[in-house]
Design a protein around this motif. Sequence first.
Motif, short mmCIF file in Angstrom:
data_model
loop_
_atom_site.label_atom_id
_atom_site.label_comp_id
_atom_site.label_asym_id
_atom_site.label_seq_id
_atom_site.Cartn_x
_atom_site.Cartn_y
_atom_site.Cartn_z
N GLU A 74 -8.24 8.41 -4.11
CA GLU A 74 -9.06 8.99 -3.15
C GLU A 74 -9.30 10.37 -3.07
OE1 GLU A 74 -11.10 9.73 -0.08
OE2 GLU A 74 -10.74 7.29 -0.30
N TYR A 134 -0.66 -6.97 4.71
CA TYR A 134 -0.44 -5.71 4.24
C TYR A 134 0.71 -4.82 4.57
CZ TYR A 134 -5.67 -6.44 3.93
OH TYR A 134 -6.85 -6.81 3.80
N MET A 154 2.67 -1.34 4.37
CA MET A 154 2.31 -0.03 4.04
C MET A 154 3.83 0.88 4.16
SD MET A 154 -0.46 2.55 5.98
CE MET A 154 0.68 2.93 7.40
N ILE A 160 -9.27 -3.51 0.06
CA ILE A 160 -8.33 -4.19 -0.51
C ILE A 160 -8.26 -5.46 0.35
CG2 ILE A 160 -5.94 -4.84 -0.71
CD1 ILE A 160 -5.50 -1.67 -1.36
N TYR A 213 -0.38 -1.33 -4.67
CA TYR A 213 -1.55 -0.36 -4.85
C TYR A 213 -1.04 0.95 -4.65
CZ TYR A 213 -4.64 -4.50 -4.53
OH TYR A 213 -5.22 -5.68 -4.81
N PRO A 268 0.25 5.23 -0.29
CA PRO A 268 -0.42 6.34 -0.32
C PRO A 268 0.40 7.58 -0.95
CG PRO A 268 -0.46 5.65 2.03
CD PRO A 268 0.62 4.82 1.46
N LEU A 285 0.80 -1.28 0.00
CA LEU A 285 0.07 0.19 -0.20
C LEU A 285 0.92 1.42 -0.02
CD1 LEU A 285 -2.50 -1.22 2.76
CD2 LEU A 285 -2.35 -1.73 0.37
N SER A 342 -9.45 3.89 3.14
CA SER A 342 -9.95 3.26 1.93
C SER A 342 -9.14 1.92 1.41
CB SER A 342 -10.14 4.37 0.67
OG SER A 342 -10.96 5.53 0.80
N MET A 343 -8.00 2.07 1.65
CA MET A 343 -7.02 0.94 1.54
C MET A 343 -7.50 -0.14 2.37
SD MET A 343 -3.17 2.52 1.43
CE MET A 343 -2.88 3.11 -0.31
N TYR A 390 -2.49 4.71 -4.24
CA TYR A 390 -3.65 5.53 -3.93
C TYR A 390 -3.31 6.83 -4.25
CZ TYR A 390 -7.28 2.02 -2.52
OH TYR A 390 -8.15 1.09 -2.61
#
Length: 305
Positions: free
Chosen positions: A57, A78, A80, A73, A33, A8, A6, A68-69, A35
């Motif tokens: 987002e 995960y 991050m 998902i 991902y 951001p 993830l 949202s993640m 975002y």
Amino acid sequence: MRIAVLLPCYNEELTIGKVIADFQRELPDATIYVYDNNSKDKTAQIAREAGAVVRREIRQGKGNVVRSMFRDIDADVYVMADGDDTYPAEFVHNLMQPVIDDEADMVIGDRHSDGSYGSENKRPFHNFGNHFVKGLINRLFRSGLRDIMTGYRVFNRRFAKTMPVKSEGFEIETEMTLHALDKRFRIVEIPIAYRDRPPGSESKLNTFSDGIRVLKTVFWIFKDYKPLAFFSIIALVLFILGLLVGIPVITEFFASGRIAKMPSAILAVGLMVLATNSLTCGFILDTIVRNHRDEYELRQSDYHG
């Protein structure tokens, strides 16, 4: 095992391509991902061309992105990190292993143990703020964490799917740590190296405004999760003030049998009543929080994600 990375991002066109390539090298089977949080540059385009799954987002703030993640998902692990290339991807295997071995619910990438954060980070007030918040939280929850606000973390599915994200901005890291401590999730810290942003890449952090938001988060968490301690402190302050105002009145009464300082007497009584009410609120809310924590534990035991 499904692994989701993830990232951001907000205006990270200078670094996002390298970050994606680094994680693709380390985790070739993972889905990455990105975002995009209303970037005004080519972050989304570069990320898409690099092979990442790009989503948008529209609600500004890292907390909104993380919310949202976690909701959107589905994965078993995960990872991050940030899109600014400050967290080396080669440490991801060390961070993932405790989660894979079911030894941790959240693994924190500790930037402070090797001293790299203090030497690389060029914002001294951020260093001071990190240590201040860390000391406050460790004292509040009787923990010994070394890095409260790092953005390099690994979670299992249980943590990601059961955490209520309330923050909107960069205080999300503090909220995740506080939530894990309060709900007794298993936390493991792994030392990592930290490197400052490359030239031309600007930080989105604001020392004072983000610091105030983090302190507000700690304040509300203190009130919500430790209400007996919170309201006991308020009650103690009110009690001391009541004594300071009331002692001269009591002394005068025993000396003369009269109360001439009637306003002081009324104020002292009012402060004592407020102190008693505050302590009573603390006991009531503490019972409610304990019941809520018990209900959360029961829901956790029924969770089979």
